[in-house]
Design a protein around this motif. Structure first.
Motif, PDB file in Angstrom:
ATOM      1  N   ALA A 151       0.850  -1.193   0.000  1.00 46.31           N
ATOM      2  CA  ALA A 151       0.000   0.000   0.000  1.00 46.31           C
ATOM      3  C   ALA A 151       0.883   1.239   0.000  1.00 46.31           C
ATOM      4  N   ILE A 152       0.879   1.965  -1.108  1.00 48.30           N
ATOM      5  CA  ILE A 152       1.652   3.200  -1.226  1.00 48.30           C
ATOM      6  C   ILE A 152       0.738   4.356  -0.819  1.00 48.30           C
ATOM      7  N   TYR A 153       1.186   5.140   0.147  1.00 49.46           N
ATOM      8  CA  TYR A 153       0.367   6.241   0.651  1.00 49.46           C
ATOM      9  C   TYR A 153       1.278   7.338   1.185  1.00 49.46           C
ATOM     10  N   GLY A 154       0.668   8.439   1.600  1.00 47.72           N
ATOM     11  CA  GLY A 154       1.466   9.558   2.098  1.00 47.72           C
ATOM     12  C   GLY A 154       1.063  10.006   3.478  1.00 47.72           C
ATOM     13  N   LEU A 155       1.932  10.804   4.098  1.00 46.73           N
ATOM     14  CA  LEU A 155       1.647  11.419   5.389  1.00 46.73           C
ATOM     15  C   LEU A 155       1.409  12.916   5.201  1.00 46.73           C
ATOM     16  N   GLY A 156       0.796  13.523   6.201  1.00 53.69           N
ATOM     17  CA  GLY A 156       0.565  14.954   6.135  1.00 53.69           C
ATOM     18  C   GLY A 156      -0.712  15.258   5.384  1.00 53.69           C
ATOM     19  N   ARG A 192      -6.216  11.781   6.608  1.00 49.91           N
ATOM     20  CA  ARG A 192      -5.303  12.770   7.182  1.00 49.91           C
ATOM     21  C   ARG A 192      -4.262  12.089   8.064  1.00 49.91           C
ATOM     22  N   LEU A 193      -3.553  11.138   7.520  1.00 52.99           N
ATOM     23  CA  LEU A 193      -2.571  10.395   8.308  1.00 52.99           C
ATOM     24  C   LEU A 193      -1.405  11.292   8.720  1.00 52.99           C
ATOM     25  N   GLN A 194      -1.113  11.282  10.005  1.00 56.24           N
ATOM     26  CA  GLN A 194       0.053  12.004  10.510  1.00 56.24           C
ATOM     27  C   GLN A 194       1.190  11.054  10.889  1.00 56.24           C
ATOM     28  N   ASP A 195       0.870   9.777  11.032  1.00 50.62           N
ATOM     29  CA  ASP A 195       1.886   8.764  11.293  1.00 50.62           C
ATOM     30  C   ASP A 195       1.382   7.444  10.725  1.00 50.62           C
ATOM     31  N   HIS A 196       2.139   6.385  10.955  1.00 53.51           N
ATOM     32  CA  HIS A 196       1.835   5.093  10.325  1.00 53.51           C
ATOM     33  C   HIS A 196       1.042   4.146  11.216  1.00 53.51           C
ATOM     34  N   SER A 197       0.676   4.588  12.399  1.00 52.84           N
ATOM     35  CA  SER A 197       0.080   3.664  13.364  1.00 52.84           C
ATOM     36  C   SER A 197      -1.238   3.065  12.860  1.00 52.84           C
ATOM     37  N   SER A 215      10.105   4.612   3.606  1.00 50.31           N
ATOM     38  CA  SER A 215       9.964   5.874   2.894  1.00 50.31           C
ATOM     39  C   SER A 215      10.384   5.698   1.440  1.00 50.31           C
ATOM     40  N   LEU A 216       9.624   6.283   0.532  1.00 48.96           N
ATOM     41  CA  LEU A 216       9.911   6.168  -0.899  1.00 48.96           C
ATOM     42  C   LEU A 216      10.623   7.439  -1.362  1.00 48.96           C
ATOM     43  N   GLU A 217      11.908   7.494  -1.092  1.00 51.42           N
ATOM     44  CA  GLU A 217      12.660   8.728  -1.325  1.00 51.42           C
ATOM     45  C   GLU A 217      12.755   9.096  -2.802  1.00 51.42           C
ATOM     46  N   LEU A 218      12.755   8.106  -3.696  1.00 50.67           N
ATOM     47  CA  LEU A 218      12.912   8.408  -5.125  1.00 50.67           C
ATOM     48  C   LEU A 218      11.755   9.237  -5.672  1.00 50.67           C
ATOM     49  N   VAL A 219      10.569   9.101  -5.062  1.00 50.30           N
ATOM     50  CA  VAL A 219       9.392   9.784  -5.592  1.00 50.30           C
ATOM     51  C   VAL A 219       8.822  10.784  -4.590  1.00 50.30           C
ATOM     52  N   ARG A 220       9.649  11.239  -3.689  1.00 49.91           N
ATOM     53  CA  ARG A 220       9.187  12.189  -2.677  1.00 49.91           C
ATOM     54  C   ARG A 220       8.750  13.506  -3.342  1.00 49.91           C
ATOM     55  N   GLY A 221       7.615  14.029  -2.872  1.00 54.49           N
ATOM     56  CA  GLY A 221       7.141  15.311  -3.373  1.00 54.49           C
ATOM     57  C   GLY A 221       6.323  15.229  -4.637  1.00 54.49           C
ATOM     58  N   TRP A 222       5.962  13.999  -5.049  1.00 50.09           N
ATOM     59  CA  TRP A 222       5.254  13.833  -6.309  1.00 50.09           C
ATOM     60  C   TRP A 222       3.746  13.811  -6.090  1.00 50.09           C
ATOM     61  N   GLU A 223       2.986  14.321  -7.038  1.00 47.79           N
ATOM     62  CA  GLU A 223       1.526  14.230  -7.083  1.00 47.79           C
ATOM     63  C   GLU A 223       0.811  15.261  -6.221  1.00 47.79           C
ATOM     64  N   GLY A 227      -1.200  14.034   1.284  1.00 55.49           N
ATOM     65  CA  GLY A 227      -0.033  13.421   1.891  1.00 55.49           C
ATOM     66  C   GLY A 227       1.000  12.890   0.935  1.00 55.49           C
ATOM     67  N   SER A 228       0.824  13.067  -0.363  1.00 55.26           N
ATOM     68  CA  SER A 228       1.746  12.439  -1.303  1.00 55.26           C
ATOM     69  C   SER A 228       3.120  13.096  -1.327  1.00 55.26           C
ATOM     70  N   ASP A 229       3.255  14.248  -0.627  1.00 54.31           N
ATOM     71  CA  ASP A 229       4.579  14.845  -0.541  1.00 54.31           C
ATOM     72  C   ASP A 229       5.502  14.023   0.345  1.00 54.31           C
ATOM     73  N   LEU A 230       4.943  13.132   1.161  1.00 56.80           N
ATOM     74  CA  LEU A 230       5.742  12.244   2.005  1.00 56.80           C
ATOM     75  C   LEU A 230       5.318  10.798   1.752  1.00 56.80           C
ATOM     76  N   PRO A 231       5.677  10.243   0.590  1.00 56.06           N
ATOM     77  CA  PRO A 231       5.181   8.904   0.234  1.00 56.06           C
ATOM     78  C   PRO A 231       5.905   7.789   0.985  1.00 56.06           C
TER      79      PRO A 231
END
Length: 241
Positions: A151-156, A192-197, A215-223, A227-231
């Protein structure tokens, strides 16, 4: 589903149907051949098995992940409730010259027999699922022994994540607010996920084991999804025995 749940899902599906025709743009999905697409391809490669596998892409949308999984040599099926999105996905897959099966189906309860797949993957989907634990349970059931959920998702919070307090009675409601009403947003536990719990807990309660998040650093900030800025990618497995 209850009548209320049906109404929530109807609004969600209608939103994505409206967006479908213009969704394959650089703001939403990286164009094949671009450096961004290569980064996503390598990210998906790292999350899937090395050997060709049966992969189900839930909430496939315009087929972005389905295309990459097929390019990597996997046997891919994609499901989505938004038929407009599936039409865009079919066009995308045909232009790429790939073989992917695309079907109308609910990401929460995909319409397949148990143990049909080696991998169930989703990207930018769990934030818009109304029953997250049920989804994880369904995905776990669809796995063969030793299979994995990704499951690919983001925080924030992303630009589409507007709270009811920010909506003015005098301000015309935009497309997102008309469909993702306060009732709809309140039904989406992972919006509105703020953490992974929460996703970790839901995955474990669904019976997945060896659950990890990276953390998916290669695609950080995409979309532009919330929350996709922190995938990140959650990976959980079905027991081998």
């Amino acid at each position: 589903m209850s009548d209320d749940a049906d109404a929530v899902q109807a609004r969600i599906t209608a939103f994505w149907n409206v967006l479908a025709s213009g969704y394959n743009t650089a703001d939403n999905v990286a164009a094949p051949g671009s450096s961004e697409y290569t980064a996503w391809l390598e990210t998906v490669r790292s999350l899937l098995p090395e050997t060709p596998s049966d992969v189900l892409d839930v909430g496939t949308g315009t087929g972005f992940v389905a295309q990459m999984a097929a390019e990597l040599g996997h046997r891919v099926t994609g499901v989505d409730l938004a038929e407009g999105m599936l039409e865009s996905a079919q066009d995308r897959i045909e232009r790429a010259g790939l073989d992917v099966s695309l079907l109308v189906g609910d990401a929460v309860r995909p319409p397949f027999p148990p143990a049909s797949f080696d991998v169930v993957i989703s990207r930018s989907v769990i934030w818009t699922l109304r029953e997250l634990e049920t989804a994880f349970r369904s995905w776990q059931t669809l796995l063969r022994p030793g299979g994995r959920v990704v499951a690919i998702y983001g925080l924030g919070t992303g630009p589409m994540d507007e709270s009811p307090a920010q909506e003015s009675a005098e301000k015309p409601m935009g497309l997102f607010q008309r469909h993702y009403t306060a009732e709809t947003r309140n039904a989406l536990s992972a919006m509105r996920l703020q953490d992974h719990s929460l996703p970790i807990r839901m995955a474990q309660r669904a019976g997945l084991v060896d659950v990890t998040v990276s953390s998916l650093e290669l695609v950080r900030g995409w979309e532009t999804s919330p929350g996709s800025d922190l995938p990140h990618a959650l990976v959980g497995h079905r027991l081998i025995s």
